[in-house]
Write a protein that holds these residues in place. Structure first.
Motif, PDB file in Angstrom:
ATOM      1  N   SER A   9       0.741  -1.238   0.028  1.00  0.00           N
ATOM      2  CA  SER A   9       0.046  -0.021  -0.126  1.00  0.00           C
ATOM      3  C   SER A   9       0.843   1.207   0.058  1.00  0.00           C
ATOM      4  CB  SER A   9      -1.094   0.118   1.320  1.00  0.00           C
ATOM      5  OG  SER A   9      -1.594   1.179   1.376  1.00  0.00           O
ATOM      6  N   ALA A  10       1.944   1.236   0.939  1.00  0.00           N
ATOM      7  CA  ALA A  10       2.966   2.435   0.878  1.00  0.00           C
ATOM      8  C   ALA A  10       3.665   2.725  -0.445  1.00  0.00           C
ATOM      9  CB  ALA A  10       3.810   2.472   1.918  1.00  0.00           C
ATOM     10  N   ARG A  11       3.851   1.558  -1.083  1.00  0.00           N
ATOM     11  CA  ARG A  11       4.379   1.854  -2.292  1.00  0.00           C
ATOM     12  C   ARG A  11       3.451   2.482  -3.413  1.00  0.00           C
ATOM     13  NH1 ARG A  11       6.679  -2.973  -1.679  1.00  0.00           N
ATOM     14  NH2 ARG A  11       4.934  -4.182  -2.960  1.00  0.00           N
ATOM     15  N   VAL A  12       2.228   1.786  -3.592  1.00  0.00           N
ATOM     16  CA  VAL A  12       1.263   2.247  -4.425  1.00  0.00           C
ATOM     17  C   VAL A  12       1.045   3.886  -4.271  1.00  0.00           C
ATOM     18  CG1 VAL A  12      -1.222   1.967  -5.238  1.00  0.00           C
ATOM     19  CG2 VAL A  12       0.456   0.023  -4.874  1.00  0.00           C
ATOM     20  N   ARG A  13       1.059   4.285  -2.619  1.00  0.00           N
ATOM     21  CA  ARG A  13       0.579   5.502  -2.154  1.00  0.00           C
ATOM     22  C   ARG A  13       1.744   6.323  -2.363  1.00  0.00           C
ATOM     23  NH1 ARG A  13      -4.636   5.761  -2.651  1.00  0.00           N
ATOM     24  NH2 ARG A  13      -5.871   4.005  -1.561  1.00  0.00           N
ATOM     25  N   GLY A  14       2.951   6.075  -2.883  1.00  0.00           N
ATOM     26  CA  GLY A  14       3.938   6.983  -2.961  1.00  0.00           C
ATOM     27  C   GLY A  14       4.823   7.359  -1.378  1.00  0.00           C
ATOM     28  N   VAL A  15       4.393   6.567  -0.383  1.00  0.00           N
ATOM     29  CA  VAL A  15       5.066   6.938   0.908  1.00  0.00           C
ATOM     30  C   VAL A  15       5.877   5.882   1.478  1.00  0.00           C
ATOM     31  CG1 VAL A  15       2.907   8.590   1.510  1.00  0.00           C
ATOM     32  CG2 VAL A  15       2.851   6.163   2.006  1.00  0.00           C
ATOM     33  N   VAL A  16       6.397   6.124   2.528  1.00  0.00           N
ATOM     34  CA  VAL A  16       7.269   5.280   3.317  1.00  0.00           C
ATOM     35  C   VAL A  16       6.666   5.002   4.743  1.00  0.00           C
ATOM     36  CG1 VAL A  16       9.288   4.864   4.476  1.00  0.00           C
ATOM     37  CG2 VAL A  16       9.493   5.963   1.915  1.00  0.00           C
ATOM     38  N   ILE A  17       6.413   3.912   4.991  1.00  0.00           N
ATOM     39  CA  ILE A  17       5.989   3.592   6.624  1.00  0.00           C
ATOM     40  C   ILE A  17       7.212   3.720   7.408  1.00  0.00           C
ATOM     41  CG2 ILE A  17       5.330   1.907   8.177  1.00  0.00           C
ATOM     42  CD1 ILE A  17       3.279   2.323   5.813  1.00  0.00           C
ATOM     43  N   PRO A  18       6.921   5.215   8.207  1.00  0.00           N
ATOM     44  CA  PRO A  18       8.218   5.325   9.221  1.00  0.00           C
ATOM     45  C   PRO A  18       8.100   4.646  10.361  1.00  0.00           C
ATOM     46  CG  PRO A  18       6.178   6.762   9.555  1.00  0.00           C
ATOM     47  CD  PRO A  18       5.938   5.716   8.165  1.00  0.00           C
ATOM     48  N   THR A  24      -7.635  -3.648   2.975  1.00  0.00           N
ATOM     49  CA  THR A  24      -8.617  -2.511   2.885  1.00  0.00           C
ATOM     50  C   THR A  24      -8.522  -1.531   4.407  1.00  0.00           C
ATOM     51  OG1 THR A  24     -10.265  -3.503   1.414  1.00  0.00           O
ATOM     52  CG2 THR A  24     -10.888  -1.732   2.765  1.00  0.00           C
ATOM     53  N   VAL A  25      -8.503  -2.289   5.185  1.00  0.00           N
ATOM     54  CA  VAL A  25      -8.102  -1.429   6.527  1.00  0.00           C
ATOM     55  C   VAL A  25      -6.661  -0.982   6.351  1.00  0.00           C
ATOM     56  CG1 VAL A  25      -8.138  -1.704   9.066  1.00  0.00           C
ATOM     57  CG2 VAL A  25      -9.833  -3.034   7.896  1.00  0.00           C
ATOM     58  N   VAL A  26      -5.830  -1.657   6.168  1.00  0.00           N
ATOM     59  CA  VAL A  26      -4.175  -1.217   6.184  1.00  0.00           C
ATOM     60  C   VAL A  26      -4.298  -0.004   5.119  1.00  0.00           C
ATOM     61  CG1 VAL A  26      -2.076  -1.644   5.417  1.00  0.00           C
ATOM     62  CG2 VAL A  26      -3.153  -3.112   6.851  1.00  0.00           C
ATOM     63  N   ASP A  27      -4.831  -0.176   4.006  1.00  0.00           N
ATOM     64  CA  ASP A  27      -4.620   0.933   2.955  1.00  0.00           C
ATOM     65  C   ASP A  27      -5.318   2.121   3.319  1.00  0.00           C
ATOM     66  OD1 ASP A  27      -3.871   1.514   0.191  1.00  0.00           O
ATOM     67  OD2 ASP A  27      -5.972   1.610  -0.393  1.00  0.00           O
ATOM     68  N   ARG A  28      -6.551   1.780   3.923  1.00  0.00           N
ATOM     69  CA  ARG A  28      -7.386   3.220   4.103  1.00  0.00           C
ATOM     70  C   ARG A  28      -6.457   3.913   5.341  1.00  0.00           C
ATOM     71  NH1 ARG A  28     -13.728   1.646   3.277  1.00  0.00           N
ATOM     72  NH2 ARG A  28     -13.107   1.286   1.165  1.00  0.00           N
ATOM     73  N   ALA A  29      -5.875   3.123   6.235  1.00  0.00           N
ATOM     74  CA  ALA A  29      -5.104   3.740   7.394  1.00  0.00           C
ATOM     75  C   ALA A  29      -3.817   4.408   6.709  1.00  0.00           C
ATOM     76  CB  ALA A  29      -4.593   2.733   8.358  1.00  0.00           C
ATOM     77  N   ILE A  30      -3.171   3.944   5.808  1.00  0.00           N
ATOM     78  CA  ILE A  30      -2.194   4.896   5.311  1.00  0.00           C
ATOM     79  C   ILE A  30      -2.561   5.945   4.180  1.00  0.00           C
ATOM     80  CG2 ILE A  30      -0.322   4.314   3.254  1.00  0.00           C
ATOM     81  CD1 ILE A  30      -0.039   1.567   4.385  1.00  0.00           C
ATOM     82  N   LEU A  31      -3.877   5.609   3.664  1.00  0.00           N
ATOM     83  CA  LEU A  31      -4.327   6.806   3.116  1.00  0.00           C
ATOM     84  C   LEU A  31      -4.902   8.094   3.822  1.00  0.00           C
ATOM     85  CD1 LEU A  31      -5.500   8.207   0.359  1.00  0.00           C
ATOM     86  CD2 LEU A  31      -7.589   6.988   0.626  1.00  0.00           C
ATOM     87  N   ALA A  32      -5.214   7.610   5.073  1.00  0.00           N
ATOM     88  CA  ALA A  32      -5.805   8.858   5.806  1.00  0.00           C
ATOM     89  C   ALA A  32      -4.561   9.440   6.562  1.00  0.00           C
ATOM     90  CB  ALA A  32      -6.583   7.995   7.045  1.00  0.00           C
ATOM     91  N   GLU A  33      -3.647   8.904   6.501  1.00  0.00           N
ATOM     92  CA  GLU A  33      -2.129   9.449   7.033  1.00  0.00           C
ATOM     93  C   GLU A  33      -1.309   9.979   6.217  1.00  0.00           C
ATOM     94  OE1 GLU A  33      -1.520  10.070  10.685  1.00  0.00           O
ATOM     95  OE2 GLU A  33      -3.715   9.666  10.653  1.00  0.00           O
ATOM     96  N   SER A  34      -1.592   9.432   4.792  1.00  0.00           N
ATOM     97  CA  SER A  34      -0.532   9.709   3.809  1.00  0.00           C
ATOM     98  C   SER A  34       0.105  11.161   3.764  1.00  0.00           C
ATOM     99  CB  SER A  34      -0.954   9.481   2.514  1.00  0.00           C
ATOM    100  OG  SER A  34      -2.073  10.304   2.249  1.00  0.00           O
ATOM    101  N   SER A  35      -0.848  12.313   4.009  1.00  0.00           N
ATOM    102  CA  SER A  35      -0.355  13.524   3.871  1.00  0.00           C
ATOM    103  C   SER A  35       1.029  13.738   4.857  1.00  0.00           C
ATOM    104  CB  SER A  35      -1.365  14.615   4.043  1.00  0.00           C
ATOM    105  OG  SER A  35      -1.877  14.468   5.267  1.00  0.00           O
ATOM    106  N   LYS A  36       0.663  12.885   5.892  1.00  0.00           N
ATOM    107  CA  LYS A  36       1.916  13.289   7.172  1.00  0.00           C
ATOM    108  C   LYS A  36       3.108  12.221   7.137  1.00  0.00           C
ATOM    109  CE  LYS A  36      -2.219  14.110  10.245  1.00  0.00           C
ATOM    110  NZ  LYS A  36      -3.018  13.625  11.155  1.00  0.00           N
ATOM    111  N   LEU A  37       2.927  11.263   6.032  1.00  0.00           N
ATOM    112  CA  LEU A  37       3.933  10.390   5.846  1.00  0.00           C
ATOM    113  C   LEU A  37       5.225  10.735   5.009  1.00  0.00           C
ATOM    114  CD1 LEU A  37       1.891   7.243   5.824  1.00  0.00           C
ATOM    115  CD2 LEU A  37       2.984   8.132   7.479  1.00  0.00           C
TER     116      LEU A  37
END
Length: 111
Positions: A59-68, A94-107
């Motif tokens: 999910s992080a790869r698709v969203r262009g972010v890194v899990i810190p 779905t749950v993991v992806d939505r959590a990453i999406l919700a926080e993506s602006s901060k990641l």
């Protein structure tokens, strides 16, 4: 880098059924994407952590972010925990992806 996320997510997905037999996580995304939170709860801790990390990295790869590592990773794990608690029949991805999406602006963004 995502070690705290792994620990927090593993703790968040502690099994609902202690007597459930151990299962290995699926080896490809097509299989992993259709595992529910309830099914993940039934897995042994190592398999559950491996599955959660696999899905989070995808999910992080698709969203262009890194899990810190650190507090942000723990926050993601808490969001996943809450989502799985509220809807145990939801697909874990779905749950993991939505959590990453919700926080993506901060990641941090992927390079």
């Amino acid at each position: 880098m995502i070690s705290r996320f792994i620990v927090a997510l593993g703790a968040a997905l502690v099994g609902l059924s202690a007597s459930a037999q151990a299962q290995m996580p699926p080896l490809n995304f097509d299989q992993a994407a259709y595992i529910t939170c309830r099914e993940a709860h039934a897995m042994n801790p190592e398999a559950r952590k491996a599955l959660a990390v696999f899905l989070a990295e995808h999910s992080a790869r698709v969203r262009g972010v890194v899990i810190p590592d650190g507090e942000q990773g723990a926050q993601l794990a808490h969001l996943v925990r809450g989502g799985c608690t509220l809807s145990p029949d939801a697909y874990l991805f779905t749950v993991v992806d939505r959590a990453i999406l919700a926080e993506s602006s901060k990641l941090p963004k992927r390079r």
